[in-house]
Design a protein around this motif. Sequence first.
Motif, PDB file in Angstrom:
ATOM      1  N   ARG A  48       0.786  -1.198   0.013  1.00  0.00           N
ATOM      2  CA  ARG A  48      -0.009  -0.029  -0.009  1.00  0.00           C
ATOM      3  C   ARG A  48       0.743   1.244   0.016  1.00  0.00           C
ATOM      4  O   ARG A  48       0.399   2.147  -0.442  1.00  0.00           O
ATOM      5  N   GLN A  49       1.978   1.188   0.711  1.00  0.00           N
ATOM      6  CA  GLN A  49       2.938   2.410   0.747  1.00  0.00           C
ATOM      7  C   GLN A  49       3.602   2.578  -0.593  1.00  0.00           C
ATOM      8  O   GLN A  49       3.654   3.702  -0.897  1.00  0.00           O
ATOM      9  N   LEU A  50       3.808   1.631  -1.284  1.00  0.00           N
ATOM     10  CA  LEU A  50       4.240   1.687  -2.674  1.00  0.00           C
ATOM     11  C   LEU A  50       3.364   2.218  -3.757  1.00  0.00           C
ATOM     12  O   LEU A  50       3.845   3.117  -4.304  1.00  0.00           O
ATOM     13  N   ARG A  51       2.317   1.810  -3.427  1.00  0.00           N
ATOM     14  CA  ARG A  51       1.065   2.438  -4.354  1.00  0.00           C
ATOM     15  C   ARG A  51       1.080   3.968  -4.148  1.00  0.00           C
ATOM     16  O   ARG A  51       0.817   4.763  -5.115  1.00  0.00           O
ATOM     17  N   GLU A  52       0.871   4.194  -2.754  1.00  0.00           N
ATOM     18  CA  GLU A  52       0.986   5.690  -2.454  1.00  0.00           C
ATOM     19  C   GLU A  52       2.124   6.382  -3.172  1.00  0.00           C
ATOM     20  O   GLU A  52       1.950   7.590  -3.492  1.00  0.00           O
ATOM     21  N   ILE A  53       3.212   5.845  -2.855  1.00  0.00           N
ATOM     22  CA  ILE A  53       4.541   6.647  -3.537  1.00  0.00           C
ATOM     23  C   ILE A  53       4.375   6.696  -5.046  1.00  0.00           C
ATOM     24  O   ILE A  53       4.496   7.724  -5.304  1.00  0.00           O
TER      25      ILE A  53
END
Length: 221
Positions: A48-53
């Motif tokens: 999820r954090q990679l998608r956010e980035i």
Amino acid sequence: MACFSPGGNDQFNQNGGVIEHKEAFSGTADMGIRFFRGEKIRFEHEYRQLREIVNILKKEYQKEPVYVLTNILVANKQLDCVLLTRSGPLILELKAFSGEVHGLENGPWEVVTDNAKIPIPNLFSQAKTQRQDFIDRLIPVFREHLPHIDGSSLRKMGAWIYFCKKSTYPEGQIDFRRVKWFRIVTADTLLDTMRFQDSGYTLRIQDMDAMVAALHLEEYE
């Protein structure tokens, strides 16, 4: 507190603190963004954090190449994420906590939330080790495939800790003016902080391709 909620395919450890996700990250490789990995992503917060980035980068780098490298094995650990831009590589260690972050070069760290103080490992020490391991791995790659770039410039590589939105790192702790390679960032501050990267060189697309090939990374979407 953790900043992401689990989905139906997630698994917890016995403490309920780590979430395992069985799907690989599936971003959209448009606007010059490409994805490469050493190993598949296993944890929900990383996914999820990679998608956010990636969503953040799409807005800023519409006309520039960006390579997102994930789960790269180095000597002492696995790197969660490395961003390759024209300004060079940038290491991001992903932390699924939201709160006020406290920690110095030495000693324990903690995240203070509304409900608790959560002890965490010394993130400065962790980032320092990861950074040195990656520099050591890249020196022969630059020497063989990027001889036009002075390998000593790798000392300017950043190793940042990426926390959830609204996290803060109060002043009076690590002096970022003296330790220029280390930062605490969130989705709210990542782009502004990246604008001040100064590697002393510019990566071309062929340089980025040579790096991911030398690291034996697999491209994915």
